[in-house]
Design an enzyme around this catalytic site. Structure first.
Site, PDB file in Angstrom:
ATOM      1  N   ASP A  56      83.091  48.262  51.347  1.00  0.00           N
ATOM      2  CA  ASP A  56      82.620  49.470  50.666  1.00  0.00           C
ATOM      3  C   ASP A  56      82.370  49.199  49.186  1.00  0.00           C
ATOM      4  O   ASP A  56      82.899  48.251  48.605  1.00  0.00           O
ATOM      5  CB  ASP A  56      83.661  50.581  50.774  1.00  0.00           C
ATOM      6  CG  ASP A  56      83.775  51.166  52.173  1.00  0.00           C
ATOM      7  OD1 ASP A  56      83.109  50.655  53.092  1.00  0.00           O
ATOM      8  OD2 ASP A  56      84.552  52.120  52.349  1.00  0.00           O
ATOM      9  N   ASP A  57      81.578  50.102  48.588  1.00  0.00           N
ATOM     10  CA  ASP A  57      81.428  50.232  47.135  1.00  0.00           C
ATOM     11  C   ASP A  57      80.515  49.206  46.484  1.00  0.00           C
ATOM     12  O   ASP A  57      80.430  49.143  45.251  1.00  0.00           O
ATOM     13  CB  ASP A  57      82.783  50.219  46.415  1.00  0.00           C
ATOM     14  CG  ASP A  57      83.628  51.435  46.772  1.00  0.00           C
ATOM     15  OD1 ASP A  57      83.156  52.276  47.559  1.00  0.00           O
ATOM     16  OD2 ASP A  57      84.765  51.539  46.269  1.00  0.00           O
ATOM     17  N   HIS A 107      76.985  54.723  51.892  1.00  0.00           N
ATOM     18  CA  HIS A 107      78.272  55.131  51.319  1.00  0.00           C
ATOM     19  C   HIS A 107      78.071  56.189  50.231  1.00  0.00           C
ATOM     20  O   HIS A 107      78.871  56.288  49.306  1.00  0.00           O
ATOM     21  CB  HIS A 107      78.996  53.909  50.761  1.00  0.00           C
ATOM     22  CG  HIS A 107      80.479  54.082  50.584  1.00  0.00           C
ATOM     23  ND1 HIS A 107      81.294  54.689  51.508  1.00  0.00           N
ATOM     24  CD2 HIS A 107      81.307  53.708  49.554  1.00  0.00           C
ATOM     25  CE1 HIS A 107      82.544  54.687  51.076  1.00  0.00           C
ATOM     26  NE2 HIS A 107      82.582  54.110  49.886  1.00  0.00           N
ATOM     27  N   HIS A 111      79.265  57.945  45.412  1.00  0.00           N
ATOM     28  CA  HIS A 111      80.629  57.857  45.925  1.00  0.00           C
ATOM     29  C   HIS A 111      81.351  59.199  45.764  1.00  0.00           C
ATOM     30  O   HIS A 111      82.423  59.300  45.138  1.00  0.00           O
ATOM     31  CB  HIS A 111      81.423  56.755  45.221  1.00  0.00           C
ATOM     32  CG  HIS A 111      82.641  56.318  45.986  1.00  0.00           C
ATOM     33  ND1 HIS A 111      83.876  56.918  45.832  1.00  0.00           N
ATOM     34  CD2 HIS A 111      82.817  55.359  46.919  1.00  0.00           C
ATOM     35  CE1 HIS A 111      84.758  56.336  46.623  1.00  0.00           C
ATOM     36  NE2 HIS A 111      84.141  55.375  47.301  1.00  0.00           N
ATOM     37  N   HIS A 198      86.816  45.976  50.078  1.00  0.00           N
ATOM     38  CA  HIS A 198      85.865  46.363  49.045  1.00  0.00           C
ATOM     39  C   HIS A 198      85.316  45.099  48.389  1.00  0.00           C
ATOM     40  O   HIS A 198      86.106  44.255  47.935  1.00  0.00           O
ATOM     41  CB  HIS A 198      86.537  47.258  47.998  1.00  0.00           C
ATOM     42  CG  HIS A 198      87.032  48.556  48.553  1.00  0.00           C
ATOM     43  ND1 HIS A 198      88.203  48.655  49.274  1.00  0.00           N
ATOM     44  CD2 HIS A 198      86.501  49.806  48.507  1.00  0.00           C
ATOM     45  CE1 HIS A 198      88.386  49.911  49.648  1.00  0.00           C
ATOM     46  NE2 HIS A 198      87.373  50.627  49.198  1.00  0.00           N
TER      47      HIS A 198
END
Length: 231
Positions: A56-57, A107, A111, A198
């Site tokens: 993620d991210d 995603h 965020h 991440h």
């Protein structure tokens, strides 16, 4: 069949039987049948199942590239849930992910926690990220990783996306201790698990590659998340 032919056949059978008995005697005198030897004299690895690495991210300039390098060296495909505003900044990394066969998911653009936004804002967060990724790769995103794991089921049908959560979470964003991240994942991983990491932290990137090496040695194979969430 005449008698001479019958005699020759019986003689041949007797010779073959004798040869086989001699072969057995030599083999067991040497300690029995030889065990199969794998390359490098390593023990055969028992297949324990499939797991998916998800990140993620990202994408991030200093960390996602080295992660992709390490995955390529190991021939592993992963799943990346991208934040739209970072995909805009690093389109070359997004293009590389797609070119190298990784699965790209959504995603949101900033965020955001989806249950705290109005419906129009939710649609923009997911829709704008999809547009960015489509412009870079020519592919829409079919999967979304809702930030903080909070999902609004109304969006599933409206936006034609499937949420992908996780089953193993080492909380890598709370620590720079690579050993701790690795230990939590490799001790908990089971067949069918989706691992959350991440790709914005150097410690997580290092941990991810060590996790790949350890779990592979233990008999796990790596797949993209869609292979585990689809029936």
């Amino acid at each position: 069949m005449n008698m001479k032919v019958k005699v020759r056949i019986l003689e041949l059978i007797a010779v073959l039987d004798l040869a086989f008995l001699l072969f057995l005697g030599q083999m067991y005198a040497a300690g029995g049948p030889a065990a199969p030897v794998s390359s490098g004299d390593e023990e055969a690895v028992i297949h324990r199942g499939y797991v998916a690495l998800t990140f993620d991210d990202g994408p991030r300039y200093n960390t996602t590239g080295p992660l992709l390098d390490g995955l390529a060296e190991r021939g592993v495909k992963a799943t990346f849930f991208l934040i739209g505003m970072y995909a805009v900044q690093y389109p070359e990394i997004v293009e590389r992910m797609d070119r190298e066969g990784h699965l790209i998911g959504n995603h949101t653009y900033h965020h955001v926690q989806l249950d705290l936004e109005d419906e129009e804002h939710l649609r923009r967060e997911i829709g704008d990220t999809d547009k960015v990724i489509y412009l870079i790769t020519g592919k829409h995103t079919d999967y979304v990783r809702p930030p903080f794991g909070v999902w609004d089921e109304r969006l599933e049908e409206e936006l034609q996306v499937l949420p992908v959560l996780w089953t193993v979470d080492p909380l890598d964003w709370t620590t720079e201790n690579t050993d701790q991240i690795v230990e939590k994942v490799v001790t908990e991983a089971e067949d069918g698990d989706i691992i959350l990491l991440h790709d914005c932290y150097e410690s997580s990137v290092e941990a991810a590659l060590r996790i790949v090496d350890i779990l592979r040695d233990e008999g796990f194979a790596f797949v993209t998340a869609d292979e585990l969430v689809l029936p």
